[in-house]
Design a protein around this motif. Sequence first.
Motif, PDB file in Angstrom:
ATOM      1  N   ASP A  89       1.265  -0.995   0.326  1.00 52.35           N
ATOM      2  CA  ASP A  89      -0.181  -0.191  -0.156  1.00 52.35           C
ATOM      3  C   ASP A  89       0.771   1.205  -0.317  1.00 52.35           C
ATOM      4  OD1 ASP A  89      -2.177  -1.357  -0.108  1.00 52.35           O
ATOM      5  OD2 ASP A  89      -2.714  -1.640   2.214  1.00 52.35           O
ATOM      6  N   PHE A 126      -0.332  -0.032 -13.352  1.00 55.04           N
ATOM      7  CA  PHE A 126      -2.421   0.065 -12.888  1.00 55.04           C
ATOM      8  C   PHE A 126      -2.365   0.091 -14.126  1.00 55.04           C
ATOM      9  CE2 PHE A 126       0.307   3.777 -10.300  1.00 55.04           C
ATOM     10  CZ  PHE A 126      -0.424   3.392  -9.009  1.00 55.04           C
ATOM     11  N   VAL A 155       1.175   7.010  -6.914  1.00 56.03           N
ATOM     12  CA  VAL A 155       0.344   7.796  -6.850  1.00 56.03           C
ATOM     13  C   VAL A 155       0.463   8.938  -7.381  1.00 56.03           C
ATOM     14  CG1 VAL A 155      -2.074   8.487  -6.815  1.00 56.03           C
ATOM     15  CG2 VAL A 155      -1.543   5.906  -6.958  1.00 56.03           C
ATOM     16  N   GLU A 156       1.729   9.636  -5.722  1.00 57.65           N
ATOM     17  CA  GLU A 156       1.864  10.444  -5.708  1.00 57.65           C
ATOM     18  C   GLU A 156       3.123  11.197  -6.901  1.00 57.65           C
ATOM     19  OE1 GLU A 156       1.030  13.320  -4.635  1.00 57.65           O
ATOM     20  OE2 GLU A 156       0.000  11.956  -3.412  1.00 57.65           O
ATOM     21  N   ARG A 197       1.388  11.363 -10.039  1.00 61.09           N
ATOM     22  CA  ARG A 197       0.332  13.105 -10.298  1.00 61.09           C
ATOM     23  C   ARG A 197       1.770  13.934 -10.454  1.00 61.09           C
ATOM     24  NH1 ARG A 197      -4.645  13.078  -6.652  1.00 61.09           N
ATOM     25  NH2 ARG A 197      -3.914  11.406  -4.872  1.00 61.09           N
ATOM     26  N   PRO A 253      -6.081  16.043  -6.265  1.00 67.22           N
ATOM     27  CA  PRO A 253      -7.056  14.877  -5.645  1.00 67.22           C
ATOM     28  C   PRO A 253      -8.930  14.887  -5.706  1.00 67.22           C
ATOM     29  CG  PRO A 253      -5.207  16.248  -4.817  1.00 67.22           C
ATOM     30  CD  PRO A 253      -5.698  16.108  -5.848  1.00 67.22           C
ATOM     31  N   PRO A 254      -9.432  14.167  -5.487  1.00 66.13           N
ATOM     32  CA  PRO A 254      -9.016  12.680  -4.443  1.00 66.13           C
ATOM     33  C   PRO A 254      -8.001  11.399  -5.066  1.00 66.13           C
ATOM     34  CG  PRO A 254     -10.567  12.521  -4.873  1.00 66.13           C
ATOM     35  CD  PRO A 254     -10.821  13.728  -5.684  1.00 66.13           C
ATOM     36  N   GLU A 255      -8.541  11.140  -6.646  1.00 65.97           N
ATOM     37  CA  GLU A 255      -8.106   9.942  -6.678  1.00 65.97           C
ATOM     38  C   GLU A 255      -7.408   9.831  -8.434  1.00 65.97           C
ATOM     39  OE1 GLU A 255      -6.196   7.160  -5.551  1.00 65.97           O
ATOM     40  OE2 GLU A 255      -6.661   7.954  -3.293  1.00 65.97           O
ATOM     41  N   PRO A 256      -6.164   9.877  -8.741  1.00 65.16           N
ATOM     42  CA  PRO A 256      -6.349   9.315 -10.482  1.00 65.16           C
ATOM     43  C   PRO A 256      -7.089   8.466 -10.919  1.00 65.16           C
ATOM     44  CG  PRO A 256      -3.917   9.978  -9.436  1.00 65.16           C
ATOM     45  CD  PRO A 256      -4.900  10.010  -8.320  1.00 65.16           C
ATOM     46  N   SER A 272      -6.687   2.403 -16.824  1.00 65.91           N
ATOM     47  CA  SER A 272      -6.386   4.443 -16.411  1.00 65.91           C
ATOM     48  C   SER A 272      -7.460   4.806 -17.560  1.00 65.91           C
ATOM     49  CB  SER A 272      -5.350   4.559 -16.907  1.00 65.91           C
ATOM     50  OG  SER A 272      -4.924   6.026 -17.100  1.00 65.91           O
ATOM     51  N   ALA A 318       1.092   4.445  -3.095  1.00 64.07           N
ATOM     52  CA  ALA A 318       0.781   5.363  -3.308  1.00 64.07           C
ATOM     53  C   ALA A 318       1.501   6.290  -2.863  1.00 64.07           C
ATOM     54  CB  ALA A 318       0.694   5.715  -1.458  1.00 64.07           C
TER      55      ALA A 318
END
Length: 170
Positions: free
Chosen positions: A86, A139, A93-94, A97, A117-120, A142, A90
């Motif tokens: 996890d 991922f 994901v960052e 971004r 945010p909140p989630e791409p 998408s 995270a």
Amino acid sequence: MSANGVPPSGSGSAEPGVDAELPATLHIAGLALRRGESPPSLACWTGCFPAPAGTDPSCVSLVTEPPAPPQSATLRLAHDVVSRFDAFVAQAVEYCRMRLREEHFGLTAEELDLLDPPEPPLGVPEATVWADQSWAVRFAESGLRMGDPYGILVTFDGTRPVDVQGIDDE
């Protein structure tokens, strides 16, 4: 099983139809990775985390090419990836971004807004650890054009994301 939960190289159980020299199952940080069918040039073990009903599970795969029992360094890396999955997702994901805002990725204004945010729109994460101790988070789905049709891949160097790319037919 060692004290840190990493199995010694070659541990597992034999199953009919699976090469007796290769373990059928690797138990890594409480996750069972089972050897599946793969091309003769490699061996692949995959395990999925429990997921809520109606959702796709996140999975971790370990790949050796040519097929061989994973070495202890690869098992240690897989243990880190599974036990900190996890947190690594995270980070990925960052990293997406931040990096996907770079002009050379060619995202539209609408796609750039999706990174906020909140989630791409990155979809279910999957991690793959290779025998050379490289690894990545993919991922699979998408909402970004660059991730069509096979998703977005974030490559790590140890515990740090270092590259992101869209996976296409090439």
